[in-house]
Design a protein around this motif. Structure first.
Motif, mmCIF file in Angstrom:
data_model
loop_
_atom_site.group_PDB
_atom_site.id
_atom_site.type_symbol
_atom_site.label_atom_id
_atom_site.label_comp_id
_atom_site.label_asym_id
_atom_site.label_seq_id
_atom_site.Cartn_x
_atom_site.Cartn_y
_atom_site.Cartn_z
ATOM 1 N N VAL A 7 0.808 -1.261 0.042
ATOM 2 C CA VAL A 7 0.181 -0.206 -0.281
ATOM 3 C C VAL A 7 1.150 1.055 -0.162
ATOM 4 O O VAL A 7 1.399 1.259 1.154
ATOM 5 C CB VAL A 7 -1.088 0.452 0.951
ATOM 6 N N ALA A 22 -4.401 6.222 -0.977
ATOM 7 C CA ALA A 22 -3.806 5.050 -1.218
ATOM 8 C C ALA A 22 -3.677 3.684 -2.316
ATOM 9 O O ALA A 22 -5.170 3.622 -2.222
ATOM 10 C CB ALA A 22 -4.411 4.357 0.613
ATOM 11 N N LEU A 24 -2.597 0.352 -4.310
ATOM 12 C CA LEU A 24 -2.108 -0.827 -4.211
ATOM 13 C C LEU A 24 -1.161 -1.229 -5.652
ATOM 14 O O LEU A 24 -1.710 -0.852 -5.977
ATOM 15 C CB LEU A 24 -3.146 -2.305 -4.228
ATOM 16 N N GLN A 33 -7.444 1.526 -5.580
ATOM 17 C CA GLN A 33 -6.991 3.091 -4.702
ATOM 18 C C GLN A 33 -8.034 4.006 -3.974
ATOM 19 O O GLN A 33 -9.445 4.137 -4.090
ATOM 20 C CB GLN A 33 -6.545 3.877 -5.377
ATOM 21 N N CYS A 60 -7.455 5.074 3.511
ATOM 22 C CA CYS A 60 -7.396 3.019 3.890
ATOM 23 C C CYS A 60 -8.524 2.738 4.321
ATOM 24 O O CYS A 60 -8.562 1.777 3.452
ATOM 25 C CB CYS A 60 -5.808 2.900 4.855
#
Length: 87
Positions: A7, A22, A24, A33, A60
């Motif tokens: 992340v 955030a 991936l 995201q 997150c």
């Protein structure tokens, strides 16, 4: 089988607002995201760490909900029944 996702948190800040993305990455990581934002009250002292922490938490959280939604879609495609994954 072992898999590893990363992340990556990216921040943008101005005088009163912090935005975080955030994202991936990693082998077979789903394209997902999340975004989050924190605003500073004008009467509060400036502390960029607090804004980053709150914006990151919100990004997150958004990412987690999007991943759960993708998992629900995958379950439904296999079972042909509605799925609901509470977080």
């Amino acid at each position: 089988m072992q898999n590893h996702w990363i992340v990556d948190l990216t921040f943008e800040e101005d005088e009163s607002r912090t935005t975080c993305t955030a994202q991936l990455s990693g082998f077979s990581a789903p394209g997902a995201q999340g975004t989050g934002m924190a605003r500073r009250n004008p009467i509060d002292d400036s502390d960029s760490v607090i804004g980053e922490e709150l914006a990151a938490a919100r990004a997150c959280h958004d990412l987690a909900h999007k991943l759960a939604g993708q998992a629900e879609t995958g379950i439904e495609s296999h079972t042909h029944n509605p799925a609901h994954l509470p977080l």
